[in-house]
Scaffold this active site. Structure first.
Site, PDB file in Angstrom:
ATOM      1  N   ASN B 397       0.608  -1.238   0.409  1.00 47.24           N
ATOM      2  CA  ASN B 397      -0.010   0.118  -0.083  1.00 47.24           C
ATOM      3  C   ASN B 397       0.431   1.142  -0.167  1.00 47.24           C
ATOM      4  O   ASN B 397       0.968   1.390  -1.289  1.00 47.24           O
ATOM      5  CB  ASN B 397      -1.409  -0.198   1.326  1.00 47.24           C
ATOM      6  CG  ASN B 397      -2.052   0.671   1.200  1.00 47.24           C
ATOM      7  OD1 ASN B 397      -2.517   1.568   0.296  1.00 47.24           O
ATOM      8  ND2 ASN B 397      -3.261   0.571   1.353  1.00 47.24           N
ATOM      9  N   ASP B 398       1.479   1.574   1.179  1.00 46.16           N
ATOM     10  CA  ASP B 398       1.913   3.188   1.130  1.00 46.16           C
ATOM     11  C   ASP B 398       2.883   2.728  -0.090  1.00 46.16           C
ATOM     12  O   ASP B 398       3.466   4.078  -0.145  1.00 46.16           O
ATOM     13  CB  ASP B 398       2.730   2.669   2.864  1.00 46.16           C
ATOM     14  CG  ASP B 398       1.321   3.195   3.501  1.00 46.16           C
ATOM     15  OD1 ASP B 398       0.241   3.590   3.143  1.00 46.16           O
ATOM     16  OD2 ASP B 398       1.369   2.664   4.645  1.00 46.16           O
ATOM     17  N   VAL B 399       4.044   2.118   0.274  1.00 45.12           N
ATOM     18  CA  VAL B 399       5.189   2.159  -0.781  1.00 45.12           C
ATOM     19  C   VAL B 399       4.798   2.320  -2.593  1.00 45.12           C
ATOM     20  O   VAL B 399       5.537   2.544  -3.500  1.00 45.12           O
ATOM     21  CB  VAL B 399       6.099   0.706  -1.210  1.00 45.12           C
ATOM     22  CG1 VAL B 399       6.526   0.255   0.772  1.00 45.12           C
ATOM     23  CG2 VAL B 399       5.304  -0.520  -1.463  1.00 45.12           C
ATOM     24  N   ALA B 438       0.516   3.331   7.011  1.00 45.98           N
ATOM     25  CA  ALA B 438       0.544   4.567   8.076  1.00 45.98           C
ATOM     26  C   ALA B 438      -0.955   5.297   8.131  1.00 45.98           C
ATOM     27  O   ALA B 438      -0.479   6.409   7.949  1.00 45.98           O
ATOM     28  CB  ALA B 438       1.572   5.377   6.880  1.00 45.98           C
TER      29      ALA B 438
END
Lengths: 109, 471
Positions: B397-399, B438
Site C-alpha cells: 500500500n504505502d510503498v 501508515a
C-alpha cells in the site's frame, strides 16, 4: 570526571581499537543490497550474542563451594540465565540466518 | 617453550590469540554476509568465530587469582549451553518465514537480557573496577531487552501502537532520569547497600524506558527500530567486554553496534526520513492530507484480471505485507510460472521497506522458489514501468502511494516509491478499502487505470491460477 579520564587512560588501546572498529563496521556494511538487509541484521544479531563469553566467565569462576551464602547462589542462578539467554541469541541467531540464506542459495544455481 | 612473561602462561597467550582470530572471523563473516553469493559462507565464518571464542574461554580462561574454570562449573556451563542451544535451534528451525522479523527481535531481546544480567552481577563484584561501563552495559542491555520484547509483541500483533504527543516528553523525562541516576550512582557518596538499591532502580527505569521508547513507534517503522535495538545489544555486549578486558567481546560488540547503526541509517534513507523523525515523530494517523478529488474505485472480476495478465507481454508484481500474512508466496509463484509459459515476462519489484523488515519480501519469495534474478530493486524497476502492461500490486500500500511524490502534506511525502501509477494498467489485490500501515489514503486506488481485486491474497491468487489454467 576524574574517573572518566582514568577510564580513558587505562583503556586507551581498547578505545583506539574501538574508534577504528566503528569505521570498519561502517565500511563493511555500506553498499549492501537491500535484499540482504534482513539476513545481515540477523547475522549481526547473532554476533552480538558474544556476551555469552561473559556468561561463561561468570559461571565458570563462580564459587560452587560457598553456595549456602544467598548472594552467591542468586548470582550463580542469574549467571546461568545470562548464559541461557546468550546461547539462545547465538545459536538461534546463526541457525535462523542460515535458514534465510539457504533459500537464496537454492535459487542461485 | 618457557613463558615469556611472569604470571602469564602460554594458555593466556593462546587465549588472546584465539580472541583475535574470532574478531577477524566476525569481520570477514559480516563482509561475506553482505554479498548474495557468499552470504551463507559468511554466516558460517561468524559462527565459527563464536565457537572458537567459546571453547578457548572454557578451556583457557583464568580468573584474577589465576585459577582456571573447574570441572563442576564447566558442567553447569555446558548444560546451560546445551539447553539454550537446543531450544534456540528448535525455535529457529520451526518458525514460519513470515514470522522471521519477530524472531530476530526476540533473539535480540535475549542478547540484551544476557548483557544486563552480566552487568548486574558484576556490579556487586568487588574486583570490578569499571563501574561506568558496567552501569552503561546494564542500562543499554535492559533497554535493548524490553524494547525488543515490545517490538516482538508489535510484529506478532500482540501489542498495539499507542501514540500520544505527551509520550515524547515522558520519554525524554525518563531518559533524563536514567542519566541522573547513572551519575548519582557513579559519583555520589553513599553506603554500598543504598548503592545496590539504586542500581536495581536504574535497572527498572531502563526497562520501563525500553517499553515507552518503542511503544509509540508505528509498525511501518519497526524495521528501523529493530535494527537500532540490534545495534544497542552489540554496544551492551562491548560494555560487558570492558569489564573483563575481553577483546573478542569488545570488538564483536562494537563492530555489530557500528554495523547496526549504519544499517539503521540506510533504512531511514530508504524511507527518506531522519532517525530522529522515526523515533520522535511517529506517524500520527491524524495527518489528514489535502482532500483531493478521489474519483471512484473500480473493481475487476477474477476472470478479467486473468485475461489481462495472460495476454500481456510484460507484468510486474509488487508484493507487500499482505502477500506475507496470507502466506501467498507459493501460489503467487505458481501463477508466475503459468504466465511465463505463455511468454509473459514477469518481474517482481521490491521496495526496500516492503514487508515488516527490509529484505523480508526477498526472503519470502526465495522460499517460494522465485528465482533471485526476477527480483528487481525499486530504482531499477521504476524506469521500466511506463512500458509495463500490467502491474499487479499484492497487499502493498504505502510503498506504491503516489502521495509520496505529489502531496507535500502527506506524512510519507518524499519517501521513494515504486511508481506503479506510471504503468499502463494496475491491478491492486487488497482485502478491503482499509488504509495502509501508515493510515494514509492511497490515491492509486482511485486512478483511472487502476482496478481493484478484493479478497485475501491467497484466495484471489488461487482463483487467478484456476482461471488462467482455463484460458
Amino acid at each position: 570526571m576524574e574517573s572518566i579520564l582514568h577510564f580513558f587512560y587505562t583503556n586507551k588501546e581498547a578505545i583506539f581499537i574501538i574508534a577504528l572498529t566503528i569505521f570498519l563496521g561502517l565500511e563493511v556494511i555500506s553498499n549492501v543490497p537491500s535484499v540482504l538487509h534482513t539476513p545481515l541484521m540477523s547475522g549481526a544479531n547473532a554476533i552480538s550474542g558474544v556476551i555469552i563469553i561473559g556468561g561463561i566467565i561468570l559461571v565458570g569462576h563462580a564459587d560452587l563451594s560457598n553456595l549456602s551464602d544467598g548472594g552467591h547462589l542468586a548470582n550463580l542462578i542469574l549467571g546461568i540465565f545470562a548464559l541461557l539467554f546468550g546461547t539462545l541469541n547465538v545459536i538461534g541467531g546463526f541457525v535462523v540466518t542460515d535458514r534465510m540464506l539457504e533459500m537464496f542459495k537454492k535459487k542461485k544455481k | 617453550m618457557e613463558p615469556l612473561f611472569e604470571n602469564i602462561t602460554n594458555g593466556d597467550i593462546i587465549l588472546e590469540f584465539s580472541y583475535l582470530l574470532s574478531a577477524i572471523f566476525f569481520v570477514v563473516g559480516l563482509k561475506l554476509l553482505s554479498h548474495p553469493e557468499t552470504a551463507r559462507r559468511g554466516n558460517l565464518w561468524a559462527a565459527g568465530g563464536m565457537l572458537l571464542a567459546m571453547v578457548t574461554t572454557m578451556v583457557l580462561h583464568r580468573d584474577g587469582g589465576g585459577s582456571k574454570i573447574q570441572t563442576g562449573n564447566l558442567a553447569i556451563i555446558l548444560a546451560a549451553i546445551a539447553l539454550g542451544g537446543v531450544v534456540g535451534a528448535i525455535i529457529a528451525r520451526r518458525i514460519k518465514m513470515t514470522a522471521m522479523p519477530q524472531l530476530v527481535s526476540f533473539f535480540n531481546a535475549t542478547g540484551g537480557a544476557a548483557s544486563a544480567l552480566v552487568a548486574l552481577i558484576e556490579f556487586s563484584n568487588p574486583d570490578n573496577q569499571s563501574a561506568l561501563v558496567t552501569l552503561l552495559g546494564l542500562v543499554i542491555g535492559s533497554i535493548a531487552f524490553s524494547g525488543s520484547m515490545i517490538a516482538y509483541g508489535k510484529l506478532d500483533g500482540k501489542v498495539k501502537d499507542i501514540f500520544a504527543r505527551w509520550m515524547t516528553y515522558v520519554n525524554l523525562l525518563i531518559l533524563a532520569g536514567i542519566l541522573f541516576l547513572l551519575f548519582y550512582v557513579l559519583f555520589g557518596q553513599m553506603p554500598p547497600e543504598t548503592k545496590q538499591i539504586l542500581v536495581y532502580l536504574l535497572l527498572a527505569v531502563s526497562l520501563v524506558y525500553g517499553v515507552s521508547f518503542v511503544m509509540p513507534i508505528g509498525g511501518a517503522d519497526m524495521p528501523v527500530v529493530i535494527s537500532l535495538l540490534n545495534s544497542l545489544t552489540g554496544i551492551a555486549a562491548a560494555m560487558a567486554g570492558f569489564i573483563y578486558q575481553n577483546q573478542a567481546m569488545i570488538l564483536g560488540g562494537i563492530f555489530v553496534g557500528a554495523a547496526g547503526m549504519i544499517l539503521t541509517l540506510l533504512m531511514c534513507k530508504a524511507m527518506n526520513r531522519s532517525l530522529i523523525n522515526v523515533i520522535v515523530g511517529a506517524f500520527g494517523g491524524g495527518a489528514a492530507g489535502v482532500d483531493k478529488e478521489k474519483g471512484t474505485v473500480k473493481e475487476v472480476s477474477v476472470n478479467d484480471a486473468a485475461v489481462m495478465l495472460y495476454y500481456s507481454s510484460k507484468v510486474v508484481i509488487v508484493p507487500g505485507y499482505g502477500l506475507a500474512v496470507a502466506q501467498a508466496q507459493h501460489v503467487c509463484n505458481e501463477m508466475v510460472k503459468l504466465l511465463e509459459a505463455n511468454g509473459v515476462e514477469v518481474k517482481f519489484a521490491i521496495h526496500p521497506v516492503a514487508g515488516r523488515m527490509p529484505g523480508h519480501m526477498n526472503v519470502l519469495l526465495a522460499e517460494a522458489d522465485v528465482s533471485y534474478d526476477k527480483l528487481v530493486e525499486m530504482d531499477e524497476i521504476n524506469p521500466q514501468l511506463p512500458d509495463t502492461d500490467v502491474v499487479l500490486v499484492i497487499g502493498a500500500n504505502d510503498v506504491v502511494n503516489p502521495a509520496a511524490e505529489d502531496d507535500p502534506s502527506s506524512p510519507i511525502y518524499g519517501m521513494p516509491i515504486i511508481r506503479t501509477h506510471t504503468a499502463k494498467n494496475i491491478i491492486v489485490m487488497k482485502r478491503g478499502m482499509g488504509k495502509g500501515y501508515a493510515a494514509i489514503e492511497n490515491y492509486l486506488f482511485f486512478d483511472d487505470k487502476t482496478r481493484m481485486l478484493f479478497g485475501n491474497a491467497k484466495d484471489s491468487l488461487q482463483k487467478l491460477v484456476t482461471e488462467i489454467k482455463n484460458l
